[in-house]
Design a protein around this motif. Structure first.
Motif, PDB file in Angstrom:
ATOM      1  N   ARG A 132       0.832  -1.206   0.000  1.00 54.83           N
ATOM      2  CA  ARG A 132       0.000   0.000   0.000  1.00 54.83           C
ATOM      3  C   ARG A 132       0.862   1.249   0.000  1.00 54.83           C
ATOM      4  NH1 ARG A 132      -2.490  -0.862   5.750  1.00 54.83           N
ATOM      5  NH2 ARG A 132      -0.612  -0.566   6.956  1.00 54.83           N
ATOM      6  N   MET A 133       0.274   2.282  -0.562  1.00 57.27           N
ATOM      7  CA  MET A 133       0.982   3.562  -0.638  1.00 57.27           C
ATOM      8  C   MET A 133       0.874   4.250   0.717  1.00 57.27           C
ATOM      9  SD  MET A 133      -0.208   4.704  -4.440  1.00 57.27           S
ATOM     10  CE  MET A 133       0.670   6.244  -4.365  1.00 57.27           C
ATOM     11  N   PRO A 134       1.925   4.978   1.105  1.00 60.82           N
ATOM     12  CA  PRO A 134       1.901   5.667   2.407  1.00 60.82           C
ATOM     13  C   PRO A 134       0.857   6.756   2.465  1.00 60.82           C
ATOM     14  CG  PRO A 134       3.984   6.100   1.249  1.00 60.82           C
ATOM     15  CD  PRO A 134       3.151   5.203   0.390  1.00 60.82           C
TER      16      PRO A 134
END
Length: 134
Positions: A132-134
């Motif tokens: 997942r993207m931050p």
């Protein structure tokens, strides 16, 4: 003029996707129609109705027909339209696909079909806790 668009799906899937995509653009940038296929249906009658809708959206540049599940009744009805002339059918309809089609509605039918297919593939993203993207 531009390519016409026909969504042939189970029940109201196509109608809901078209409404959602249209609100993203504030209007539908192309001639578009939907045909919902219910549980109990007469495929021959629906094929005639699909042909009528196809003709209603065709301005002379051809029609891109999008359907939800390959091999299903909506898909089979959509594929019967291939004999109508300048028609391309793509199964696997998704919102990313539909939005990309609307973004590139001025392309030729073959180019638009390629954009639709690539959007369908690129619209599938697997997310996990690790990716997942931050």
């Amino acid at each position: 003029m531009s390519v016409g668009l026909l969504l042939i799906t189970h029940n109201r899937v196509g109608e809901e996707l078209l409404n959602t995509a249209t609100t993203t653009f504030a209007h539908c940038p192309m001639n578009a129609a939907t045909l919902g296929i219910g549980e109990r249906c007469d495929p021959d009658a629906l094929a005639r109705e699909a042909r009528e809708r196809l003709l209603s959206v065709d301005s002379g540049e051809g029609v891109l027909v999008l359907t939800d599940i390959y091999g299903s009744t909506p898909s089979n009805i959509a594929n019967r339209l291939l004999d109508e002339g300048n028609v391309i059918v793509i199964a696997g309809l998704s919102l990313p696909m539909l939005i990309r089609v609307m973004n590139y509605c001025r392309l030729s039918l073959p180019e638009l079909a390629q954009k639709a297919a690539s959007a369908g593939a690129e619209g599938i993203v697997l997310s996990t806790a690790e990716t997942r993207m931050p």
